[in-house]
Design a protein around this motif. Structure first.
Motif, short mmCIF file in Angstrom:
data_model
loop_
_atom_site.label_atom_id
_atom_site.label_comp_id
_atom_site.label_asym_id
_atom_site.label_seq_id
_atom_site.Cartn_x
_atom_site.Cartn_y
_atom_site.Cartn_z
N ALA A 58 0.81 6.08 3.79
CA ALA A 58 1.41 4.78 4.08
C ALA A 58 2.85 4.72 3.59
O ALA A 58 3.71 4.09 4.21
N GLY A 59 3.14 5.40 2.48
CA GLY A 59 4.50 5.44 1.98
C GLY A 59 5.44 6.17 2.92
O GLY A 59 6.60 5.77 3.11
N ARG A 60 4.96 7.26 3.54
CA ARG A 60 5.80 7.98 4.51
C ARG A 60 6.09 7.12 5.74
O ARG A 60 7.22 7.10 6.25
N LEU A 61 5.07 6.39 6.22
CA LEU A 61 5.29 5.51 7.37
C LEU A 61 6.29 4.41 7.02
O LEU A 61 7.18 4.09 7.83
N TRP A 62 6.18 3.85 5.83
CA TRP A 62 7.13 2.81 5.43
C TRP A 62 8.56 3.36 5.36
O TRP A 62 9.52 2.71 5.78
N SER A 63 8.72 4.58 4.86
CA SER A 63 10.05 5.19 4.79
C SER A 63 10.62 5.40 6.18
O SER A 63 11.82 5.17 6.42
N VAL A 64 9.78 5.84 7.12
CA VAL A 64 10.25 6.04 8.49
C VAL A 64 10.69 4.72 9.11
O VAL A 64 11.73 4.63 9.76
N LEU A 65 9.91 3.66 8.92
CA LEU A 65 10.26 2.37 9.50
C LEU A 65 11.54 1.82 8.88
O LEU A 65 12.38 1.23 9.58
N CYS A 66 11.71 2.00 7.58
CA CYS A 66 12.95 1.53 6.93
C CYS A 66 14.16 2.28 7.46
O CYS A 66 15.22 1.69 7.72
N GLU A 67 14.02 3.60 7.64
CA GLU A 67 15.14 4.38 8.17
C GLU A 67 15.43 4.02 9.62
O GLU A 67 16.59 3.98 10.05
N ALA A 68 14.37 3.74 10.39
CA ALA A 68 14.57 3.33 11.78
C ALA A 68 15.31 2.00 11.85
O ALA A 68 16.19 1.80 12.70
N HIS B 254 0.82 -1.21 0.00
CA HIS B 254 0.00 0.00 0.00
C HIS B 254 0.85 1.26 0.00
O HIS B 254 0.35 2.34 -0.37
N SER B 255 2.11 1.16 0.39
CA SER B 255 2.97 2.35 0.39
C SER B 255 3.25 2.83 -1.03
O SER B 255 3.63 3.99 -1.22
N ARG B 256 3.05 1.98 -2.02
CA ARG B 256 3.31 2.37 -3.40
C ARG B 256 2.17 3.20 -3.99
O ARG B 256 2.35 3.84 -5.03
N VAL B 257 0.99 3.16 -3.38
CA VAL B 257 -0.16 3.86 -3.95
C VAL B 257 -0.78 4.86 -2.97
O VAL B 257 -1.62 5.67 -3.39
N ARG B 258 -0.39 4.82 -1.70
CA ARG B 258 -0.95 5.74 -0.72
C ARG B 258 0.18 6.53 -0.09
O ARG B 258 1.06 5.96 0.57
N PRO B 259 0.20 7.87 -0.29
CA PRO B 259 1.33 8.68 0.20
C PRO B 259 1.56 8.57 1.70
O PRO B 259 2.71 8.48 2.15
#
Length: 284
Positions: free
Chosen positions: A91-101, A84-89
């Protein structure tokens, strides 16, 4: 600092003691929110503490700890968020934060995501999983994907501070549906009516087709197709009288009739420019 001092603090508390919904408590919360955003920016999210009903907290606890919810697919919530991060901005921001964490080794990551469903139905799988073949339609409900600061298996407390990242409504249809589509199509009028070639075996007693019979049938159909495309320019003089007319003709000339052969001969002779001495040829 000047902006902080410019914010007026709420006055003395009045009203019934212990009432968290009274205007004074809301004014204090708004004052603290304004002070935080004055320092960290106007868009900085401030999460309030809310009181959950005891029954709701117990239902959330039962749902998050139900092993049948994920059916052993521990990474299913992370895969769901990635999709869903690929189509919902949001959700995409949350995924980026989790990856960076995870990259910074903070101990927080997408593998800590938990799920819950309301109303809770024991043993019912999570709607985010793939439906099994023949599975019945899922009843309506609310699906929650949670990132908790405490353990995912810990009881959900009655006092929580929650930040909503994204939310949407989705209709889950069955795997198969019987549908129909009706539309109007205006077929071109210049198309020949014959669009299907139906071949009939020449030998009705034959059990199967032979290669030679099938080839001959196709070649004959091609020849007939070419014959159908002949126009008046291809048949020269005789084309003036095609298609043939059905007229009265009497060899004994006992009744009025028309001898079409004489007309045809005249037309042929005129087309070939050959003079004729035949007295039966009538010059039109």
């Amino acid at each position: 600092r000047a902006a902080l001092h410019a914010l007026a603090a709420p006055g003395p508390r009045t009203g019934t003691d212990g009432d968290p919904a009274e205007p004074w408590a809301e004014a204090v919360a708004a004052w603290h929110t304004a002070r935080i955003r004055a320092v960290l920016g106007g868009d900085f999210p401030v999460v309030p503490v809310v009181e959950l009903p005891t029954a709701l907290a117990a239902e959330l606890t039962a749902s998050t700890t139900d092993g049948a919810l994920l059916d052993g697919a521990r990474l299913a919530p992370a895969e769901w968020l990635l999709a869903h991060s690929r189509v919902r901005p949001a959700a995409g921001r949350l995924w980026s934060v989790l990856c960076e964490a995870e990259r910074r080794r903070t101990g927080v990551g997408a593998t800590q995501l938990a799920v819950a469903q309301l109303p809770y139905r024991p043993g019912e799988p999570w709607v985010g999983l793939r439906f099994a073949d023949g599975a019945p339609a899922r009843p309506a409900g609310t699906s929650l994907v949670l990132l908790r600061s405490d353990g995912a298996s810990d009881p959900v407390p009655t006092r929580v501070a929650a930040l909503v990242v994204d939310q949407w409504h989705e209709h889950l249809s069955p795997r198969t549906e019987t549908t129909g589509v009706a539309f109007h199509f205006d077929a071109p009028g210049a198309r020949a009516p014959q669009s299907v070639l139906l071949a009939v075996p020449p030998d009705q007693q034959a059990a199967t087709w032979s290669t030679e019979a099938l080839v001959d049938t196709v070649l004959e159909a091609v020849d007939l197709t070419r014959a159908r495309t002949v126009d008046l320019d291809d048949v020269l003089a005789i084309g003036r009288f095609m298609p043939a007319l059905y007229l009265a003709f009497d060899l004994e000339r006992a009744v009025p009739s028309l001898d079409i052969s004489a007309v045809v001969r005249t037309a042929v002779l005129q087309a070939t420019l050959v003079p004729s001495s035949d007295p039966e040829v009538v010059d039109p």
